[in-house]
Design a protein around this motif. Structure first.
Motif, PDB file in Angstrom:
ATOM      1  N   VAL A  29      29.518 -46.410 -38.367  1.00  0.00           N
ATOM      2  CA  VAL A  29      30.532 -45.479 -38.874  1.00  0.00           C
ATOM      3  C   VAL A  29      31.883 -46.141 -39.102  1.00  0.00           C
ATOM      4  O   VAL A  29      32.744 -45.560 -39.757  1.00  0.00           O
ATOM      5  N   VAL A  30      32.082 -47.353 -38.579  1.00  0.00           N
ATOM      6  CA  VAL A  30      33.394 -47.995 -38.723  1.00  0.00           C
ATOM      7  C   VAL A  30      33.333 -49.327 -39.459  1.00  0.00           C
ATOM      8  O   VAL A  30      34.374 -49.945 -39.696  1.00  0.00           O
ATOM      9  N   LYS A  31      32.146 -49.779 -39.821  1.00  0.00           N
ATOM     10  CA  LYS A  31      32.018 -51.066 -40.499  1.00  0.00           C
ATOM     11  C   LYS A  31      32.848 -51.108 -41.774  1.00  0.00           C
ATOM     12  O   LYS A  31      32.825 -50.182 -42.574  1.00  0.00           O
ATOM     13  N   GLY A  32      33.604 -52.198 -41.912  1.00  0.00           N
ATOM     14  CA  GLY A  32      34.437 -52.363 -43.093  1.00  0.00           C
ATOM     15  C   GLY A  32      35.812 -51.720 -42.977  1.00  0.00           C
ATOM     16  O   GLY A  32      36.678 -51.968 -43.816  1.00  0.00           O
ATOM     17  N   ARG A  33      36.014 -50.906 -41.951  1.00  0.00           N
ATOM     18  CA  ARG A  33      37.313 -50.231 -41.785  1.00  0.00           C
ATOM     19  C   ARG A  33      38.040 -50.674 -40.515  1.00  0.00           C
ATOM     20  O   ARG A  33      39.263 -50.738 -40.495  1.00  0.00           O
ATOM     21  N   PHE A  34      37.281 -50.918 -39.456  1.00  0.00           N
ATOM     22  CA  PHE A  34      37.870 -51.303 -38.173  1.00  0.00           C
ATOM     23  C   PHE A  34      37.602 -52.782 -37.909  1.00  0.00           C
ATOM     24  O   PHE A  34      36.559 -53.319 -38.304  1.00  0.00           O
ATOM     25  N   THR A  35      38.544 -53.408 -37.189  1.00  0.00           N
ATOM     26  CA  THR A  35      38.386 -54.799 -36.806  1.00  0.00           C
ATOM     27  C   THR A  35      38.737 -54.963 -35.335  1.00  0.00           C
ATOM     28  O   THR A  35      39.815 -54.541 -34.901  1.00  0.00           O
ATOM     29  N   ILE A  36      37.830 -55.576 -34.594  1.00  0.00           N
ATOM     30  CA  ILE A  36      38.085 -55.867 -33.192  1.00  0.00           C
ATOM     31  C   ILE A  36      38.522 -57.315 -33.062  1.00  0.00           C
ATOM     32  O   ILE A  36      38.027 -58.200 -33.761  1.00  0.00           O
ATOM     33  N   SER A  37      39.477 -57.555 -32.170  1.00  0.00           N
ATOM     34  CA  SER A  37      39.960 -58.912 -31.924  1.00  0.00           C
ATOM     35  C   SER A  37      40.457 -58.985 -30.493  1.00  0.00           C
ATOM     36  O   SER A  37      40.538 -57.967 -29.805  1.00  0.00           O
ATOM     37  N   ARG A  38      40.786 -60.194 -30.071  1.00  0.00           N
ATOM     38  CA  ARG A  38      41.301 -60.337 -28.713  1.00  0.00           C
ATOM     39  C   ARG A  38      42.230 -61.531 -28.633  1.00  0.00           C
ATOM     40  O   ARG A  38      42.131 -62.459 -29.422  1.00  0.00           O
ATOM     41  N   ASP A  39      43.112 -61.457 -27.644  1.00  0.00           N
ATOM     42  CA  ASP A  39      44.006 -62.559 -27.320  1.00  0.00           C
ATOM     43  C   ASP A  39      43.847 -62.814 -25.828  1.00  0.00           C
ATOM     44  O   ASP A  39      44.426 -62.100 -25.002  1.00  0.00           O
ATOM     45  N   ASN A  40      43.054 -63.800 -25.479  1.00  0.00           N
ATOM     46  CA  ASN A  40      42.774 -64.031 -24.064  1.00  0.00           C
ATOM     47  C   ASN A  40      43.997 -64.533 -23.301  1.00  0.00           C
ATOM     48  O   ASN A  40      44.080 -64.344 -22.085  1.00  0.00           O
ATOM     49  N   ALA A  41      44.934 -65.140 -23.990  1.00  0.00           N
ATOM     50  CA  ALA A  41      46.167 -65.554 -23.312  1.00  0.00           C
ATOM     51  C   ALA A  41      46.943 -64.336 -22.819  1.00  0.00           C
ATOM     52  O   ALA A  41      47.688 -64.421 -21.837  1.00  0.00           O
ATOM     53  N   LYS A  42      46.763 -63.216 -23.502  1.00  0.00           N
ATOM     54  CA  LYS A  42      47.426 -61.968 -23.112  1.00  0.00           C
ATOM     55  C   LYS A  42      46.473 -61.010 -22.418  1.00  0.00           C
ATOM     56  O   LYS A  42      46.862 -59.878 -22.103  1.00  0.00           O
ATOM     57  N   ASN A  43      45.224 -61.461 -22.200  1.00  0.00           N
ATOM     58  CA  ASN A  43      44.220 -60.591 -21.568  1.00  0.00           C
ATOM     59  C   ASN A  43      44.135 -59.236 -22.269  1.00  0.00           C
ATOM     60  O   ASN A  43      44.052 -58.181 -21.609  1.00  0.00           O
ATOM     61  N   THR A  44      44.134 -59.255 -23.580  1.00  0.00           N
ATOM     62  CA  THR A  44      44.198 -58.023 -24.362  1.00  0.00           C
ATOM     63  C   THR A  44      43.158 -58.040 -25.475  1.00  0.00           C
ATOM     64  O   THR A  44      42.950 -59.073 -26.125  1.00  0.00           O
ATOM     65  N   VAL A  45      42.544 -56.898 -25.684  1.00  0.00           N
ATOM     66  CA  VAL A  45      41.613 -56.682 -26.781  1.00  0.00           C
ATOM     67  C   VAL A  45      42.199 -55.612 -27.690  1.00  0.00           C
ATOM     68  O   VAL A  45      42.779 -54.631 -27.208  1.00  0.00           O
ATOM     69  N   TYR A  46      42.044 -55.801 -28.990  1.00  0.00           N
ATOM     70  CA  TYR A  46      42.634 -54.893 -29.967  1.00  0.00           C
ATOM     71  C   TYR A  46      41.562 -54.240 -30.825  1.00  0.00           C
ATOM     72  O   TYR A  46      40.493 -54.811 -31.054  1.00  0.00           O
ATOM     73  N   LEU A  47      41.894 -53.071 -31.327  1.00  0.00           N
ATOM     74  CA  LEU A  47      41.057 -52.423 -32.340  1.00  0.00           C
ATOM     75  C   LEU A  47      41.974 -51.991 -33.469  1.00  0.00           C
ATOM     76  O   LEU A  47      42.757 -51.051 -33.314  1.00  0.00           O
ATOM     77  N   GLN A  48      41.905 -52.705 -34.573  1.00  0.00           N
ATOM     78  CA  GLN A  48      42.669 -52.357 -35.759  1.00  0.00           C
ATOM     79  C   GLN A  48      41.860 -51.363 -36.581  1.00  0.00           C
ATOM     80  O   GLN A  48      40.726 -51.663 -36.985  1.00  0.00           O
ATOM     81  N   MET A  49      42.429 -50.206 -36.808  1.00  0.00           N
ATOM     82  CA  MET A  49      41.722 -49.133 -37.502  1.00  0.00           C
ATOM     83  C   MET A  49      42.427 -48.840 -38.821  1.00  0.00           C
ATOM     84  O   MET A  49      43.574 -48.392 -38.817  1.00  0.00           O
ATOM     85  N   ASN A  50      41.756 -49.101 -39.912  1.00  0.00           N
ATOM     86  CA  ASN A  50      42.303 -48.863 -41.247  1.00  0.00           C
ATOM     87  C   ASN A  50      41.497 -47.784 -41.962  1.00  0.00           C
ATOM     88  O   ASN A  50      40.389 -47.447 -41.554  1.00  0.00           O
ATOM     89  N   SER A  51      42.074 -47.274 -43.031  1.00  0.00           N
ATOM     90  CA  SER A  51      41.403 -46.246 -43.839  1.00  0.00           C
ATOM     91  C   SER A  51      40.884 -45.116 -42.960  1.00  0.00           C
ATOM     92  O   SER A  51      39.720 -44.708 -43.068  1.00  0.00           O
ATOM     93  N   LEU A  52      41.738 -44.628 -42.090  1.00  0.00           N
ATOM     94  CA  LEU A  52      41.335 -43.613 -41.130  1.00  0.00           C
ATOM     95  C   LEU A  52      40.840 -42.347 -41.819  1.00  0.00           C
ATOM     96  O   LEU A  52      41.353 -41.942 -42.878  1.00  0.00           O
TER      97      LEU A  52
ATOM     98  N   THR B  79      41.392 -60.527 -15.630  1.00  0.00           N
ATOM     99  CA  THR B  79      39.983 -60.903 -15.485  1.00  0.00           C
ATOM    100  C   THR B  79      39.200 -60.732 -16.777  1.00  0.00           C
ATOM    101  O   THR B  79      38.086 -61.220 -16.890  1.00  0.00           O
ATOM    102  N   LEU B  80      39.784 -60.069 -17.765  1.00  0.00           N
ATOM    103  CA  LEU B  80      39.025 -59.638 -18.928  1.00  0.00           C
ATOM    104  C   LEU B  80      38.589 -60.781 -19.831  1.00  0.00           C
ATOM    105  O   LEU B  80      37.612 -60.649 -20.572  1.00  0.00           O
ATOM    106  N   SER B  81      39.265 -61.896 -19.773  1.00  0.00           N
ATOM    107  CA  SER B  81      39.012 -62.985 -20.721  1.00  0.00           C
ATOM    108  C   SER B  81      37.604 -63.569 -20.595  1.00  0.00           C
ATOM    109  O   SER B  81      37.127 -64.218 -21.515  1.00  0.00           O
ATOM    110  N   SER B  82      36.911 -63.332 -19.500  1.00  0.00           N
ATOM    111  CA  SER B  82      35.576 -63.879 -19.292  1.00  0.00           C
ATOM    112  C   SER B  82      34.457 -62.962 -19.766  1.00  0.00           C
ATOM    113  O   SER B  82      33.284 -63.324 -19.669  1.00  0.00           O
ATOM    114  N   TYR B  83      34.824 -61.807 -20.269  1.00  0.00           N
ATOM    115  CA  TYR B  83      33.820 -60.789 -20.558  1.00  0.00           C
ATOM    116  C   TYR B  83      33.798 -60.366 -22.024  1.00  0.00           C
ATOM    117  O   TYR B  83      34.826 -60.340 -22.684  1.00  0.00           O
ATOM    118  N   THR B  84      32.608 -59.986 -22.481  1.00  0.00           N
ATOM    119  CA  THR B  84      32.502 -59.233 -23.722  1.00  0.00           C
ATOM    120  C   THR B  84      33.102 -57.845 -23.475  1.00  0.00           C
ATOM    121  O   THR B  84      32.885 -57.245 -22.419  1.00  0.00           O
TER     122      THR B  84
END
Length: 124
Positions: free
Chosen positions: A63-86, A28-33
């Motif tokens: 606090v995370v601008k420039g280091r973290f990236t949010i993305s999603r793959d609605n075909a997989k109903n999945t949202v990601y958070l890539q965290m760099n420079s931890l 159900t997640l693909s329809s939502y922010t």
């Protein structure tokens, strides 16, 4: 009804990277922010990032601008958070959540369904 499956949290070194995943086995997640928040021990839950349903808009906490990236793959109903420079201060439980179509994306009260959380620990 969102059937959350959150994963990816683990111990990492400062300067390293992690990728968190937040899936919906109920498809159900693909329809939502969707947003990510984090909560450190003894502190309030803090906004990390949010992404619109079709990925055309993303939002980040200061606090995370420039280091973290949010993305999603609605075909997989999945949202990601890539965290760099931890940093050690990124240590927290990270939660993904579904925005309830009202309120600010950075306000946890505007989300009506939450995943169980995944622990991220960053060591120096």
């Amino acid at each position: 009804q969102v059937e959350w499956v959150e994963s990816g949290g683990q111990l990492a070194q400062a300067g390293g990277s992690l990728r968190l995943s937040c899936a919906d086995s109920g498809r159900t997640l693909s329809s939502y922010t969707v947003g990510w928040f984090r909560q450190a021990p003894g502190k309030e839950r803090v906004f990390v990032a949010a992404i619109s349903a079709n990925s055309d808009r993303t939002y980040y906490g200061d606090v995370v601008k420039g280091r973290f990236t949010i993305s999603r793959d609605n075909a997989k109903n999945t949202v990601y958070l890539q965290m760099n420079s931890l940093k050690t201060e990124d240590t927290a439980v990270y939660y993904c959540a579904r925005w309830a179509y009202t309120g600010s994306f950075s306000d946890s009260a505007a989300y009506d369904s939450w995943a169980q959380g995944t622990q991220v620990t960053v060591s120096s």
